[in-house]
Design a protein around this motif. Structure first.
Motif, short mmCIF file in Angstrom:
data_model
loop_
_atom_site.label_atom_id
_atom_site.label_comp_id
_atom_site.label_asym_id
_atom_site.label_seq_id
_atom_site.Cartn_x
_atom_site.Cartn_y
_atom_site.Cartn_z
N ALA A 25 -19.27 77.13 -47.70
CA ALA A 25 -18.33 76.86 -48.79
C ALA A 25 -17.79 75.43 -48.72
CB ALA A 25 -17.18 77.86 -48.75
N ALA A 26 -17.45 74.99 -47.52
CA ALA A 26 -16.96 73.61 -47.34
C ALA A 26 -18.08 72.60 -47.62
CB ALA A 26 -16.42 73.43 -45.93
N ALA A 27 -19.30 72.94 -47.22
CA ALA A 27 -20.44 72.05 -47.47
C ALA A 27 -20.66 71.85 -48.96
CB ALA A 27 -21.70 72.61 -46.82
N PHE A 28 -20.53 72.93 -49.74
CA PHE A 28 -20.72 72.82 -51.19
C PHE A 28 -19.65 71.94 -51.83
CE2 PHE A 28 -22.71 77.26 -50.80
CZ PHE A 28 -23.97 76.72 -50.57
N LYS A 29 -18.40 72.10 -51.37
CA LYS A 29 -17.32 71.26 -51.90
C LYS A 29 -17.58 69.79 -51.59
CE LYS A 29 -13.76 74.86 -51.74
NZ LYS A 29 -12.52 75.34 -51.07
N ASN A 30 -18.08 69.53 -50.38
CA ASN A 30 -18.41 68.15 -50.01
C ASN A 30 -19.55 67.61 -50.87
OD1 ASN A 30 -16.44 68.06 -48.03
ND2 ASN A 30 -17.85 68.58 -46.37
N SER A 31 -20.54 68.45 -51.15
CA SER A 31 -21.67 68.02 -51.98
C SER A 31 -21.20 67.65 -53.38
CB SER A 31 -22.74 69.12 -52.06
OG SER A 31 -23.41 69.25 -50.83
N LEU A 32 -20.35 68.47 -53.95
CA LEU A 32 -19.84 68.17 -55.29
C LEU A 32 -19.02 66.89 -55.27
CD1 LEU A 32 -19.47 68.83 -58.24
CD2 LEU A 32 -17.56 70.34 -57.61
N ASP A 33 -18.21 66.71 -54.24
CA ASP A 33 -17.41 65.50 -54.14
C ASP A 33 -18.30 64.26 -54.05
OD1 ASP A 33 -14.84 64.14 -53.83
OD2 ASP A 33 -15.43 63.81 -51.74
N LEU A 34 -19.35 64.35 -53.24
CA LEU A 34 -20.28 63.22 -53.12
C LEU A 34 -20.98 62.98 -54.45
CD1 LEU A 34 -21.82 61.06 -51.58
CD2 LEU A 34 -23.36 62.84 -50.72
N ALA A 35 -21.38 64.04 -55.14
CA ALA A 35 -22.05 63.88 -56.44
C ALA A 35 -21.14 63.20 -57.44
CB ALA A 35 -22.51 65.23 -56.96
N GLN A 36 -19.87 63.57 -57.45
CA GLN A 36 -18.92 62.96 -58.38
C GLN A 36 -18.73 61.48 -58.07
OE1 GLN A 36 -15.70 65.73 -57.72
NE2 GLN A 36 -16.27 67.01 -59.46
N HIS A 37 -18.68 61.14 -56.79
CA HIS A 37 -18.60 59.73 -56.41
C HIS A 37 -19.89 58.99 -56.77
CE1 HIS A 37 -15.04 60.85 -54.00
NE2 HIS A 37 -14.74 59.56 -54.03
N ALA A 38 -21.03 59.62 -56.51
CA ALA A 38 -22.32 58.99 -56.82
C ALA A 38 -22.43 58.70 -58.31
CB ALA A 38 -23.47 59.89 -56.37
N GLU A 39 -21.96 59.61 -59.12
CA GLU A 39 -21.96 59.40 -60.57
C GLU A 39 -21.08 58.21 -60.94
OE1 GLU A 39 -22.00 62.55 -63.92
OE2 GLU A 39 -19.88 62.28 -63.41
N LYS A 40 -19.89 58.15 -60.36
CA LYS A 40 -18.96 57.06 -60.65
C LYS A 40 -19.53 55.71 -60.20
CE LYS A 40 -15.40 56.62 -57.95
NZ LYS A 40 -14.10 56.88 -57.26
N TRP A 41 -20.25 55.72 -59.08
CA TRP A 41 -20.78 54.48 -58.52
C TRP A 41 -22.08 54.03 -59.19
CZ3 TRP A 41 -19.86 56.78 -53.02
CH2 TRP A 41 -18.51 56.62 -52.67
N GLY A 42 -22.67 54.87 -60.02
CA GLY A 42 -23.86 54.45 -60.77
C GLY A 42 -25.19 54.85 -60.18
N TYR A 43 -25.21 55.79 -59.23
CA TYR A 43 -26.49 56.28 -58.73
C TYR A 43 -27.25 56.99 -59.84
CZ TYR A 43 -25.33 55.01 -53.93
OH TYR A 43 -25.03 54.30 -52.79
N ASN A 44 -28.58 56.97 -59.77
CA ASN A 44 -29.41 57.44 -60.87
C ASN A 44 -29.52 58.96 -60.95
OD1 ASN A 44 -31.17 56.93 -63.11
ND2 ASN A 44 -32.90 57.47 -61.80
N ARG A 45 -29.72 59.60 -59.81
CA ARG A 45 -29.88 61.06 -59.79
C ARG A 45 -29.37 61.62 -58.46
NH1 ARG A 45 -34.80 61.52 -62.14
NH2 ARG A 45 -35.44 59.34 -62.03
N TYR A 46 -29.14 62.92 -58.45
CA TYR A 46 -28.62 63.61 -57.28
C TYR A 46 -29.47 64.85 -57.06
CZ TYR A 46 -24.99 65.20 -53.98
OH TYR A 46 -24.30 65.59 -52.86
N TRP A 47 -30.25 64.85 -55.99
CA TRP A 47 -31.16 65.96 -55.72
C TRP A 47 -30.72 66.73 -54.48
CZ3 TRP A 47 -36.99 64.19 -56.31
CH2 TRP A 47 -37.26 64.00 -57.68
N VAL A 48 -30.91 68.04 -54.51
CA VAL A 48 -30.68 68.89 -53.35
C VAL A 48 -32.00 69.55 -52.96
CG1 VAL A 48 -28.24 69.27 -53.78
CG2 VAL A 48 -29.90 70.78 -54.84
N ALA A 49 -32.12 69.89 -51.69
CA ALA A 49 -33.42 70.32 -51.16
C ALA A 49 -33.38 71.75 -50.66
CB ALA A 49 -33.84 69.39 -50.01
#
Length: 334
Positions: A25-49
């Motif tokens: 559960a904590a890992a998922f919250k961290n992933s979403l937080d990173l994705a939101q930052h990546a979007e703000k910073w201009g990264y092109n895509r966000y992939w999970v494996a």
């Protein structure tokens, strides 16, 4: 003409790490937080494996996690890096990604691999009744693509609803030449796992370029390469932070995968000389250091691979340090 940092796009690869003593559960919250930052910073895509039976990786239900991340962002592309297709019925993947594309139009990528994403015992549990070696991947891929074509073109008696007729970009992922050749023959974009298979990077990319056939999807080859990148204010600290990913690979070598462990001052107290050589070989393409060091190494990496895009994996114990690393990378490349 050689590619530079300003020519290439940069994206994020996330395995949603579960750190020692923490939860999925904590890992998922961290992933979403990173994705939101990546979007703000201009990264092109966000992939999970997709990985299975790994105590330190929470992204096993990849399609579900993609929906969570896409729902918490607004414009960054979100996708799989990748879905291991032989673990699933193609119809199910067509329906899942048809659902995702219907919910988040023009933002979903479907990256596909043929490995199990785990050990052989887990593969047997995933692929009951199917081939264990992924040799049927090309046939499964064709089935999947048929399900996603418009019904008027296929007239299939079994239909993927939602799914059929939707424009969901399909990527082939690989760590050898097999998927490189298949992607080239089908005219699909290709992503190579150079972050853990560096020795095969250039041969695989050569196979892809030499065999590429233009398609309705792509007129010319499009390559994305993986890179392990860790940036900090000093080289010493970056190398210290990198010991968490070294410990994670070490646990895989020992056949006892663990959660993401805290960094340590001295790995020689943990691994044997043989284990050290194996881990360092596996991670030898990692790019670790200050912004200046990483910028120079990334430039050399792009010059060698001529990639159109780099997808970055930053496996760190501290979520804040992971955010900081991606922020520092953004300052270099954007």
């Amino acid at each position: 003409m050689s590619k530079t940092l300003k020519d290439a796009k940069f994206s994020v690869l996330d395995l949603s790490p579960i750190t020692e003593g923490s939860t999925a559960a904590a890992a998922f919250k961290n992933s979403l937080d990173l994705a939101q930052h990546a979007e703000k910073w201009g990264y092109n895509r966000y992939w999970v494996a997709e990985h299975h039976s790994m105590p330190g990786i929470a992204s096993s239900a990849t399609s579900v996690l993609i929906g969570y991340i896409a729902g918490g962002t607004s414009k960054i592309r979100v996708g799989s890096g990748g879905i291991m297709l032989p673990n699933h019925a193609p119809l199910v993947i067509a329906e899942q990604f048809g659902t995702l594309e219907s919910l988040y139009p023009n933002r979903i990528d479907l990256g596909l691999g043929r490995a199990p994403g785990s050990d052989q015992l887990t593969a047997n549990a995933l692929r009951r009744g199917g081939k264990r070696d992924g040799s049927d991947f090309p046939e499964m891929l064709e089935d999947l693509r048929q399900f996603l074509r418009p019904y008027e073109q296929t007239g299939l008696p079994v239909r993927a609803i939602p799914g059929e007729g939707l424009n969901i970009p399909i990527w082939l992922l690989g760590s050898s030449g097999f998927s490189a050749k298949l992607a080239a023959e089908l005219g699909l974009p290709f992503a190579f796992a150079s972050h853990f298979s560096s020795d095969y990077t250039i041969p695989a990319l050569q196979i892809y370029h030499q065999n590429f056939k233009p398609s309705t999807v792509l007129e010319k080859p499009y390559v994305m390469v993986g890179a392990n990148v860790i940036i900090s204010e000093t080289e010493e600290k970056a190398k210290y932070l990198a010991t968490s990913s070294q410990q994670q690979f070490l646990s895989l070598i020992r056949g006892r995968p663990t959660q993401m462990m805290p960094p340590v001052e001295n790995m020689d107290e943990i691994w044997s000389p043989y284990e050290r050589s194996v881990v360092q070989q596996q991670l030898k393409s990692s790019i670790i250091g200050t912004q200046e060091i990483v910028a120079a190494k990334l430039e050399a990496f792009l010059k060698e691979t001529q990639a159109d895009e780099v997808i970055v994996n930053t496996a760190l114990y501290s979520h804040q340090e992971r955010l900081e690393s991606f922020k520092l990378l953004k300052e270099i490349v954007m």
